[in-house]
Design a protein around this motif. Structure first.
Motif, PDB file in Angstrom:
ATOM      1  N   ASP A 156       0.742  -1.371  -0.050  1.00 26.29           N
ATOM      2  CA  ASP A 156      -0.411   0.192   0.201  1.00 26.29           C
ATOM      3  C   ASP A 156       1.015   1.498   0.033  1.00 26.29           C
ATOM      4  N   PHE A 157       2.052   0.980   0.661  1.00 25.83           N
ATOM      5  CA  PHE A 157       2.983   2.854   0.341  1.00 25.83           C
ATOM      6  C   PHE A 157       3.301   2.637  -0.710  1.00 25.83           C
ATOM      7  N   PRO A 158       3.334   3.769  -0.911  1.00 18.85           N
ATOM      8  CA  PRO A 158       4.394   4.994  -2.763  1.00 18.85           C
ATOM      9  C   PRO A 158       5.204   4.984  -3.157  1.00 18.85           C
ATOM     10  N   VAL A 159       6.248   4.222  -1.478  1.00 19.61           N
ATOM     11  CA  VAL A 159       7.078   3.729  -2.541  1.00 19.61           C
ATOM     12  C   VAL A 159       7.886   2.221  -2.315  1.00 19.61           C
ATOM     13  N   SER A 160       8.344   1.710  -2.755  1.00 18.87           N
ATOM     14  CA  SER A 160       8.637   0.049  -2.555  1.00 18.87           C
ATOM     15  C   SER A 160       9.908   0.133  -1.357  1.00 18.87           C
ATOM     16  N   GLY A 161       9.632  -0.912  -1.733  1.00 18.38           N
ATOM     17  CA  GLY A 161      10.786  -1.348   0.053  1.00 18.38           C
ATOM     18  C   GLY A 161      10.160  -1.585   0.868  1.00 18.38           C
ATOM     19  N   ALA A 162       9.098  -1.177   1.410  1.00 23.01           N
ATOM     20  CA  ALA A 162       8.529  -1.107   2.059  1.00 23.01           C
ATOM     21  C   ALA A 162       8.255  -2.275   4.168  1.00 23.01           C
ATOM     22  N   GLY A 190      -1.688  11.582   1.368  1.00 22.28           N
ATOM     23  CA  GLY A 190      -2.803  11.732   1.899  1.00 22.28           C
ATOM     24  C   GLY A 190      -3.501   9.818   1.174  1.00 22.28           C
ATOM     25  N   ALA A 191      -2.645   9.951  -0.032  1.00 23.15           N
ATOM     26  CA  ALA A 191      -3.664   8.626  -0.564  1.00 23.15           C
ATOM     27  C   ALA A 191      -2.944   6.911   0.705  1.00 23.15           C
ATOM     28  N   LEU A 192      -2.199   7.330   1.109  1.00 21.22           N
ATOM     29  CA  LEU A 192      -1.257   7.193   1.718  1.00 21.22           C
ATOM     30  C   LEU A 192      -2.510   6.478   3.772  1.00 21.22           C
ATOM     31  N   PHE A 193      -2.472   7.677   3.465  1.00 20.33           N
ATOM     32  CA  PHE A 193      -3.729   8.375   4.684  1.00 20.33           C
ATOM     33  C   PHE A 193      -4.803   7.344   4.911  1.00 20.33           C
ATOM     34  N   GLU A 194      -6.067   7.042   3.655  1.00 24.94           N
ATOM     35  CA  GLU A 194      -6.914   6.771   3.074  1.00 24.94           C
ATOM     36  C   GLU A 194      -6.820   5.208   2.846  1.00 24.94           C
ATOM     37  N   LYS A 195      -6.170   4.765   2.242  1.00 30.13           N
ATOM     38  CA  LYS A 195      -5.441   3.445   2.840  1.00 30.13           C
ATOM     39  C   LYS A 195      -5.674   2.551   4.213  1.00 30.13           C
ATOM     40  N   VAL A 196      -5.026   3.317   5.024  1.00 27.55           N
ATOM     41  CA  VAL A 196      -4.774   3.117   6.617  1.00 27.55           C
ATOM     42  C   VAL A 196      -6.110   3.323   7.041  1.00 27.55           C
TER      43      VAL A 196
END
Length: 211
Positions: A34-40, A198-204
């Motif tokens: 779900d993260f906007p960066v790879s490797g989370a 903001g996009a990550l928070f929506e998923k959270v």
């Protein structure tokens, strides 16, 4: 005060006791995908307490002046934390879902009451902390949200280390979520990073509380 290097807040009457919540919150957390960066990655359970302390602005062994401005401890039992590093500029995204026993309004009240504080000691270094409540993100019905911007200046006047965090927080009942972007600069959060946060928070929010 760097979560990325090692892997906001309650009322002004802080007792320092962490909430004890043994419920497993794994099913209410986002995942690395779900993260906007790879490797989370998911923070190992034995490091979650440290990660939460750093996320809320309460790193270990860093007393506050004034003491009432030290964020209240948040328990790590059952909590889930994910971290994603932005390798290009040493920034990071963090998500957390935790159990609490206080209202989100206490977080906001303390942030407003403590715009400036000092933390640390001779051993851990001293930091000047500036805290400001920002506009709360949009949220689904029944969920409270808040946003806290924190600036931390560590070191002397000659070449201080500056770090800023924008933290979106959501809560429903005894479950609270955090979504934070951390960047090593005194400048404002970029429009791109703000959109990604903001996009990550929506998923959270969706993972923790449903649509």
């Amino acid at each position: 005060m760097g979560l990325a290097a090692a892997f906001l807040v309650a009322s002004c009457s802080v007792d320092g006791d962490a909430t004890q919540n043994t419920a497993d919150l794994s099913s209410r957390s986002v995942t690395a995908a779900d993260f906007p960066v790879s490797g989370a990655t998911r923070v190992p359970q034995n490091s979650v307490a440290y990660a939460i302390g750093d996320l809320i602005g309460r790193p270990a062994n860093s007393p506050y002046d004034p003491p009432a401005c030290q964020p209240a401890a948040v328990g790590s039992d059952g909590a889930v934390v994910y971290l994603g590093i932005v390798e290009a500029d040493r920034a990071s995204f963090t998500s957390a879902v935790v159990g609490v026993d206080d209202a989100l309004s206490t977080v906001v009240d303390q942030a407003r009451a403590c715009p400036r504080a000092t933390t640390g000691n001779a051993t851990t270094a001293t930091s000047k902390v500036q805290t400001r409540v920002s506009d709360a993100p949009e949220h689904p019905a029944g969920v409270d949200t808040a946003a806290v911007l924190r600036t931390v200046e560590t070191g002397g006047d000659q070449a201080p280390l500056l770090t800023r965090t924008m933290t979106y927080i959501g809560q429903q009942g005894t479950v609270r979520v955090y979504c934070q972007y951390r960047w090593p600069s005194a400048g404002d959060i970029s429009s791109e990073a703000k959109g990604q946060l903001g996009a990550l928070f929506e998923k959270v929010l969706r993972a923790a509380f449903g649509s």
